[in-house]
Design a protein around this motif. Structure first.
Motif, PDB file in Angstrom:
ATOM      1  N   LYS A  62      -2.505 -11.140  -7.689  1.00 27.12           N
ATOM      2  CA  LYS A  62      -3.101 -11.338  -9.016  1.00 27.12           C
ATOM      3  C   LYS A  62      -3.215 -10.028  -9.790  1.00 27.12           C
ATOM      4  O   LYS A  62      -4.085  -9.874 -10.633  1.00 27.12           O
ATOM      5  N   GLY A  63      -2.371  -9.039  -9.465  1.00 28.30           N
ATOM      6  CA  GLY A  63      -2.298  -7.822 -10.252  1.00 28.30           C
ATOM      7  C   GLY A  63      -3.399  -6.808 -10.045  1.00 28.30           C
ATOM      8  O   GLY A  63      -3.470  -5.821 -10.753  1.00 28.30           O
ATOM      9  N   GLN A  64      -4.261  -7.013  -9.086  1.00 29.01           N
ATOM     10  CA  GLN A  64      -5.363  -6.084  -8.844  1.00 29.01           C
ATOM     11  C   GLN A  64      -4.857  -4.853  -8.086  1.00 29.01           C
ATOM     12  O   GLN A  64      -4.074  -4.961  -7.146  1.00 29.01           O
ATOM     13  N   THR A  65      -5.323  -3.654  -8.505  1.00 23.48           N
ATOM     14  CA  THR A  65      -4.939  -2.402  -7.872  1.00 23.48           C
ATOM     15  C   THR A  65      -6.185  -1.630  -7.460  1.00 23.48           C
ATOM     16  O   THR A  65      -7.109  -1.473  -8.251  1.00 23.48           O
ATOM     17  N   LEU A  66      -6.215  -1.153  -6.210  1.00 22.59           N
ATOM     18  CA  LEU A  66      -7.331  -0.363  -5.687  1.00 22.59           C
ATOM     19  C   LEU A  66      -6.818   1.029  -5.332  1.00 22.59           C
ATOM     20  O   LEU A  66      -5.710   1.169  -4.821  1.00 22.59           O
ATOM     21  N   ILE A 123       0.865  -1.179   0.000  1.00 25.43           N
ATOM     22  CA  ILE A 123       0.000   0.000   0.000  1.00 25.43           C
ATOM     23  C   ILE A 123       0.901   1.228   0.000  1.00 25.43           C
ATOM     24  O   ILE A 123       1.817   1.336   0.823  1.00 25.43           O
ATOM     25  N   ASP A 124       0.638   2.126  -0.935  1.00 21.02           N
ATOM     26  CA  ASP A 124       1.366   3.383  -1.016  1.00 21.02           C
ATOM     27  C   ASP A 124       0.427   4.516  -0.643  1.00 21.02           C
ATOM     28  O   ASP A 124      -0.715   4.550  -1.090  1.00 21.02           O
ATOM     29  N   ALA A 125       0.915   5.446   0.165  1.00 21.64           N
ATOM     30  CA  ALA A 125       0.148   6.636   0.530  1.00 21.64           C
ATOM     31  C   ALA A 125       0.877   7.849  -0.016  1.00 21.64           C
ATOM     32  O   ALA A 125       2.086   7.987   0.176  1.00 21.64           O
ATOM     33  N   ARG A 126       0.135   8.710  -0.691  1.00 17.18           N
ATOM     34  CA  ARG A 126       0.702   9.955  -1.215  1.00 17.18           C
ATOM     35  C   ARG A 126      -0.024  11.116  -0.559  1.00 17.18           C
ATOM     36  O   ARG A 126      -1.240  11.243  -0.685  1.00 17.18           O
ATOM     37  N   LEU A 127       0.732  11.939   0.142  1.00 18.31           N
ATOM     38  CA  LEU A 127       0.172  13.079   0.858  1.00 18.31           C
ATOM     39  C   LEU A 127       0.615  14.358   0.159  1.00 18.31           C
ATOM     40  O   LEU A 127       1.791  14.517  -0.166  1.00 18.31           O
ATOM     41  N   GLU A 128      -0.325  15.259  -0.035  1.00 18.62           N
ATOM     42  CA  GLU A 128      -0.006  16.512  -0.706  1.00 18.62           C
ATOM     43  C   GLU A 128      -0.892  17.608  -0.138  1.00 18.62           C
ATOM     44  O   GLU A 128      -2.039  17.366   0.209  1.00 18.62           O
ATOM     45  N   LYS A 129      -0.356  18.809  -0.063  1.00 17.87           N
ATOM     46  CA  LYS A 129      -1.141  19.949   0.412  1.00 17.87           C
ATOM     47  C   LYS A 129      -1.032  21.058  -0.612  1.00 17.87           C
ATOM     48  O   LYS A 129       0.063  21.442  -1.010  1.00 17.87           O
ATOM     49  N   ASP A 130      -2.190  21.539  -1.062  1.00 16.17           N
ATOM     50  CA  ASP A 130      -2.182  22.692  -1.948  1.00 16.17           C
ATOM     51  C   ASP A 130      -2.631  23.906  -1.145  1.00 16.17           C
ATOM     52  O   ASP A 130      -2.626  23.874   0.081  1.00 16.17           O
ATOM     53  N   ALA A 131      -3.029  24.957  -1.782  1.00 14.20           N
ATOM     54  CA  ALA A 131      -3.362  26.207  -1.096  1.00 14.20           C
ATOM     55  C   ALA A 131      -4.458  26.033  -0.045  1.00 14.20           C
ATOM     56  O   ALA A 131      -4.402  26.629   1.025  1.00 14.20           O
ATOM     57  N   ARG A 132      -5.461  25.208  -0.321  1.00 14.95           N
ATOM     58  CA  ARG A 132      -6.597  25.097   0.596  1.00 14.95           C
ATOM     59  C   ARG A 132      -6.813  23.698   1.163  1.00 14.95           C
ATOM     60  O   ARG A 132      -7.381  23.560   2.239  1.00 14.95           O
ATOM     61  N   ASN A 133      -6.434  22.674   0.441  1.00 11.58           N
ATOM     62  CA  ASN A 133      -6.820  21.314   0.810  1.00 11.58           C
ATOM     63  C   ASN A 133      -5.627  20.386   1.007  1.00 11.58           C
ATOM     64  O   ASN A 133      -4.549  20.613   0.473  1.00 11.58           O
ATOM     65  N   HIS A 134      -5.912  19.329   1.755  1.00  8.00           N
ATOM     66  CA  HIS A 134      -4.981  18.210   1.888  1.00  8.00           C
ATOM     67  C   HIS A 134      -5.483  17.122   0.952  1.00  8.00           C
ATOM     68  O   HIS A 134      -6.682  16.816   0.918  1.00  8.00           O
ATOM     69  N   HIS A 135      -4.567  16.522   0.210  1.00  8.94           N
ATOM     70  CA  HIS A 135      -4.916  15.472  -0.733  1.00  8.94           C
ATOM     71  C   HIS A 135      -4.244  14.191  -0.262  1.00  8.94           C
ATOM     72  O   HIS A 135      -3.022  14.150  -0.092  1.00  8.94           O
ATOM     73  N   VAL A 136      -5.046  13.148  -0.035  1.00 10.61           N
ATOM     74  CA  VAL A 136      -4.525  11.847   0.382  1.00 10.61           C
ATOM     75  C   VAL A 136      -4.945  10.828  -0.662  1.00 10.61           C
ATOM     76  O   VAL A 136      -6.133  10.692  -0.974  1.00 10.61           O
ATOM     77  N   GLU A 137      -3.971  10.122  -1.213  1.00  6.49           N
ATOM     78  CA  GLU A 137      -4.247   9.073  -2.189  1.00  6.49           C
ATOM     79  C   GLU A 137      -3.624   7.785  -1.679  1.00  6.49           C
ATOM     80  O   GLU A 137      -2.444   7.745  -1.359  1.00  6.49           O
ATOM     81  N   LEU A 138      -4.435   6.731  -1.587  1.00  6.35           N
ATOM     82  CA  LEU A 138      -3.958   5.417  -1.178  1.00  6.35           C
ATOM     83  C   LEU A 138      -4.067   4.478  -2.373  1.00  6.35           C
ATOM     84  O   LEU A 138      -5.114   4.429  -3.027  1.00  6.35           O
ATOM     85  N   VAL A 139      -2.997   3.759  -2.653  1.00 11.41           N
ATOM     86  CA  VAL A 139      -2.967   2.803  -3.758  1.00 11.41           C
ATOM     87  C   VAL A 139      -2.553   1.455  -3.182  1.00 11.41           C
ATOM     88  O   VAL A 139      -1.452   1.314  -2.644  1.00 11.41           O
ATOM     89  N   ALA A 140      -3.451   0.477  -3.288  1.00  7.78           N
ATOM     90  CA  ALA A 140      -3.183  -0.860  -2.751  1.00  7.78           C
ATOM     91  C   ALA A 140      -3.019  -1.850  -3.897  1.00  7.78           C
ATOM     92  O   ALA A 140      -3.844  -1.883  -4.813  1.00  7.78           O
ATOM     93  N   ASN A 141      -1.961  -2.622  -3.840  1.00  7.62           N
ATOM     94  CA  ASN A 141      -1.735  -3.698  -4.807  1.00  7.62           C
ATOM     95  C   ASN A 141      -2.057  -5.010  -4.109  1.00  7.62           C
ATOM     96  O   ASN A 141      -1.498  -5.325  -3.065  1.00  7.62           O
ATOM     97  N   ILE A 142      -2.973  -5.735  -4.723  1.00  4.88           N
ATOM     98  CA  ILE A 142      -3.416  -7.010  -4.168  1.00  4.88           C
ATOM     99  C   ILE A 142      -2.916  -8.098  -5.098  1.00  4.88           C
ATOM    100  O   ILE A 142      -2.691  -7.858  -6.275  1.00  4.88           O
TER     101      ILE A 142
END
Length: 105
Positions: free
Chosen positions: A58-62, A37-56
């Motif tokens: 058999k090649g499945q990605t969520l 699982i990869d977490a990408r954290l980013e902050k722009d002028a107003r918001n926090h952006h959180v993106e989680l990418v999970a590799n399961i």
């Protein structure tokens, strides 16, 4: 399960990184087949952006992608979304009947 936390274009305190790693580790209870699982954290002028990418297996990605004003809100919603996807993937895997292999007696 391998976890990675990437912080883009902003400096978050180290306690945020440890909080994210703790939340990611808790996601393993929803699906035991998580490779990473990869977490990408980013902050722009107003918001926090959180993106989680999970590799399961058999090649499945969520992916769970959330933007909110507060970091805690964004992280919790992303973790909730990813938990639902992992649970759904795990349940789907259990319900699909296995096909017999060809040539096996």
């Amino acid at each position: 399960m391998k976890t990675q936390v990437s912080i883009l274009h902003h400096d978050y305190p180290s306690r945020y990184r440890s909080l994210v790693e703790e939340r990611l580790a808790a996601l393993e209870r929803f699906n035991g087949h998580i490779v990473s699982i990869d977490a990408r954290l980013e902050k722009d002028a107003r918001n926090h952006h959180v993106e989680l990418v999970a590799n399961i297996g058999k090649g499945q990605t969520l992916v769970a992608n959330v933007r909110r004003e507060g970091f805690g809100e964004a992280l919790m919603e992303a973790v909730d979304r990813m938990g639902r996807q992992l649970r759904k993937s795990h349940d789907k895997e259990r319900l699909v009947p296995r096909r017999p292999q060809h040539g096996v007696a």
